[in-house]
Design a protein around this motif. Structure first.
Motif, mmCIF file in Angstrom:
data_model
loop_
_atom_site.group_PDB
_atom_site.id
_atom_site.type_symbol
_atom_site.label_atom_id
_atom_site.label_comp_id
_atom_site.label_asym_id
_atom_site.label_seq_id
_atom_site.Cartn_x
_atom_site.Cartn_y
_atom_site.Cartn_z
ATOM 1 N N GLU A 49 46.403 87.472 44.110
ATOM 2 C CA GLU A 49 45.899 87.442 45.484
ATOM 3 C C GLU A 49 44.982 88.630 45.765
ATOM 4 O O GLU A 49 43.950 88.491 46.423
ATOM 5 C CB GLU A 49 47.066 87.425 46.466
ATOM 6 N N GLU A 52 41.705 87.976 44.050
ATOM 7 C CA GLU A 52 40.916 86.972 44.763
ATOM 8 C C GLU A 52 40.173 87.606 45.933
ATOM 9 O O GLU A 52 38.996 87.293 46.192
ATOM 10 C CB GLU A 52 41.828 85.850 45.261
ATOM 11 N N SER A 53 40.859 88.502 46.650
ATOM 12 C CA SER A 53 40.234 89.190 47.777
ATOM 13 C C SER A 53 39.082 90.074 47.309
ATOM 14 O O SER A 53 37.992 90.072 47.898
ATOM 15 C CB SER A 53 41.283 90.036 48.510
ATOM 16 N N SER A 83 40.540 85.020 37.538
ATOM 17 C CA SER A 83 41.525 84.716 38.577
ATOM 18 C C SER A 83 42.569 83.729 38.048
ATOM 19 O O SER A 83 43.773 83.889 38.269
ATOM 20 C CB SER A 83 40.815 84.121 39.800
#
Length: 234
Positions: A49, A52-53, A83
């Motif tokens: 996560e 991804e950010s 990712s």
């Protein structure tokens, strides 16, 4: 499993896997650091996560947009594959333990030892403590801070190799992490090799004069680490 090997396992050709690896750990990490998005290399990011950010912010950089267009979307593809890789490896330990637990060819005692070796514990750790007695590189002696690390990764080894004391190093945490990620390796004579992707290794006390004393029985495992795990720019 390294990013490059994961890519190959999913059907990518070795030359393409190498380009993606170099893109993520080289150019893209450099652009992200220059823009203040990350403090060092993207390899330090393990959480899918979080990555991804960061990836979304990187994709908005002017230099990224320009190079990605010139490179026929190769850089965005590399980020997307990385990712996916982080998601895949997040469950590696659990999968490895389940595989051993469900192996009817292995006794319960052997299963316990293999599972503990995957976690750097049990008989494997004790055998490394008896063999090395201290950090194999720095000589640091406090067992509380020493990590039992496989040279040839546990997942890539057979059951015999997983328990072989010569397939292990006892390392302080910063060296263990760098070795596990492929930022460092060791030559046949034991002298350290530092990857070009490793940014500011000296700030972690990792310098070119470090070395370890190894026997001939370590050599096949170290050769595997240099060839498969170590991050090489070319």
């Amino acid at each position: 499993m390294t990013f490059k090997n994961w890519l190959i396992s999913t059907g990518r050709k070795p030359i393409s896997a190498k380009k993606y690896e170099s893109a993520v750990y080289g150019s893209i990490s450099g652009w992200a650091e220059e823009a203040g998005i990350v403090k060092s290399n993207l390899i330090d990011v393990n959480d899918p996560e979080e990555f991804e950010s960061l990836s979304n912010r990187i994709k908005e950089l002017e230099i990224f947009l320009e190079r990605n267009t010139d490179g026929h979307q190769m850089y965005s593809a590399a980020l997307n594959r990385y990712s996916e890789y982080l998601i895949a490896i997040q469950n590696e330990i659990e999968e490895d333990i389940d595989k051993v637990s469900n192996d009817d060819s292995v006794s319960e005692t052997e299963k316990d030892s293999l599972i503990k070796s995957r976690l750097g514990q049990g008989v494997f750790r004790k055998s490394l403590m008896d063999y090395w007695q201290r950090c194999a590189v720095t000589g640091y002696q406090s067992s509380k801070l020493l990590v039992a690390s496989h040279i040839k990764p546990w997942r890539s080894s057979d059951n015999k190799e997983r328990m072989d004391v010569f397939n292990g190093l006892l390392l302080i945490p910063n060296l263990d992490k760098a070795f596990d990620k492929g930022f460092i390796s060791f030559k046949k004579n034991g002298s350290i090799i530092i990857s070009e992707f490793f940014q500011k290794p000296a700030s972690l006390g990792i310098k070119s004069d470090l070395n370890l004393k190894i026997s001939n029985r370590h050599q096949p495992y170290l050769e595997y680490h240099r060839d498969i795990v170590f991050l090489q720019a070319n």
